[in-house]
Design a protein around this motif. Structure first.
Motif, PDB file in Angstrom:
ATOM      1  N   SER A  36       0.822  -1.474   0.117  1.00  0.00           N
ATOM      2  CA  SER A  36      -0.262   0.200  -0.296  1.00  0.00           C
ATOM      3  C   SER A  36       0.631   0.959  -0.247  1.00  0.00           C
ATOM      4  CB  SER A  36      -0.794   0.338   1.426  1.00  0.00           C
ATOM      5  OG  SER A  36      -1.646   1.275   1.243  1.00  0.00           O
ATOM      6  N   ASN A  37       0.599   2.490  -0.557  1.00  0.00           N
ATOM      7  CA  ASN A  37       0.666   3.523  -0.832  1.00  0.00           C
ATOM      8  C   ASN A  37       0.498   4.765   0.224  1.00  0.00           C
ATOM      9  OD1 ASN A  37       3.079   2.555  -2.359  1.00  0.00           O
ATOM     10  ND2 ASN A  37       1.030   3.515  -4.449  1.00  0.00           N
ATOM     11  N   MET A  38      -0.577   4.093   1.538  1.00  0.00           N
ATOM     12  CA  MET A  38      -1.267   4.987   1.858  1.00  0.00           C
ATOM     13  C   MET A  38      -0.499   4.747   3.643  1.00  0.00           C
ATOM     14  SD  MET A  38      -4.620   3.381   1.294  1.00  0.00           S
ATOM     15  CE  MET A  38      -5.202   2.574  -0.657  1.00  0.00           C
ATOM     16  N   GLU A  40      -2.134   5.671   6.382  1.00  0.00           N
ATOM     17  CA  GLU A  40      -2.642   4.578   7.583  1.00  0.00           C
ATOM     18  C   GLU A  40      -2.206   2.966   7.004  1.00  0.00           C
ATOM     19  OE1 GLU A  40      -5.908   5.531   3.829  1.00  0.00           O
ATOM     20  OE2 GLU A  40      -4.458   6.655   4.750  1.00  0.00           O
ATOM     21  N   HIS A  41      -1.254   2.305   6.314  1.00  0.00           N
ATOM     22  CA  HIS A  41      -1.251   1.353   6.108  1.00  0.00           C
ATOM     23  C   HIS A  41       0.185   1.251   6.992  1.00  0.00           C
ATOM     24  CE1 HIS A  41      -4.406   0.750   3.670  1.00  0.00           C
ATOM     25  NE2 HIS A  41      -5.211   0.330   4.541  1.00  0.00           N
ATOM     26  N   LYS A  43       2.907   3.348   6.242  1.00  0.00           N
ATOM     27  CA  LYS A  43       3.574   3.834   4.475  1.00  0.00           C
ATOM     28  C   LYS A  43       4.268   5.291   5.166  1.00  0.00           C
ATOM     29  CE  LYS A  43       5.424   4.669   0.606  1.00  0.00           C
ATOM     30  NZ  LYS A  43       7.181   5.114   0.525  1.00  0.00           N
ATOM     31  N   ARG A  81      -6.600   9.887  -8.385  1.00  0.00           N
ATOM     32  CA  ARG A  81      -5.742   9.390  -7.076  1.00  0.00           C
ATOM     33  C   ARG A  81      -6.813   8.192  -6.314  1.00  0.00           C
ATOM     34  NH1 ARG A  81      -3.024  12.673  -3.344  1.00  0.00           N
ATOM     35  NH2 ARG A  81      -1.506  11.617  -2.597  1.00  0.00           N
ATOM     36  N   GLN A  82      -8.405   8.595  -6.428  1.00  0.00           N
ATOM     37  CA  GLN A  82      -9.448   8.295  -5.415  1.00  0.00           C
ATOM     38  C   GLN A  82      -9.900   7.156  -6.475  1.00  0.00           C
ATOM     39  OE1 GLN A  82     -10.792   8.859  -3.119  1.00  0.00           O
ATOM     40  NE2 GLN A  82     -12.119   6.664  -3.242  1.00  0.00           N
ATOM     41  N   ARG A  85      -6.722   4.593  -5.282  1.00  0.00           N
ATOM     42  CA  ARG A  85      -7.190   4.284  -4.427  1.00  0.00           C
ATOM     43  C   ARG A  85      -8.179   3.231  -4.151  1.00  0.00           C
ATOM     44  NH1 ARG A  85      -6.586   5.888   1.391  1.00  0.00           N
ATOM     45  NH2 ARG A  85      -8.451   5.094   2.517  1.00  0.00           N
TER      46      ARG A  85
END
Length: 106
Positions: A36-38, A40-41, A43, A81-82, A85
């Protein structure tokens, strides 16, 4: 999330070998575990996300996710981006089901 703890599981990463892409379903031998690039995960600068937050993606879908513009290889998702995601989360949830089914995580 505790930034001091970072979960890495090599079994999850290795399980990608030979799996179909969880976005386009390609079975071409290029599938890898795409983190993941997020934030909240897990990263952050210089560190990949925790191993639980990733998806089995072929080289084309992984490339599109990280650098691509325009539509993804399936033609479903736009390059914003959305959409990236949403594509990633859908593929990640499919990957997690496979990992549970195959006893890699429990």
């Amino acid at each position: 999330m505790n930034q001091r703890f970072h979960y890495v599981n090599p079994k999850i990463h290795a399980h990608a070998n030979g799996m179909p892409c969880q976005n386009c379903e390609a079975e071409d031998g290029t599938t890898v575990f795409a983190h993941s690039n997020m934030a909240e995960h897990g990263k952050c600068k210089g560190r990949k996300a925790h191993s639980l937050f990733g998806a089995f993606l072929c080289v084309r879908c992984h490339s599109w996710l990280d650098q691509g513009k325009g539509r993804d290889p399936t033609g479903v998702w736009q390059g914003d981006r959305q959409d990236k995601r949403e594509m990633f989360l859908k593929a990640m949830f499919r990957t997690q089901i496979i990992l549970l089914r195959d006893g890699v995580i429990g």
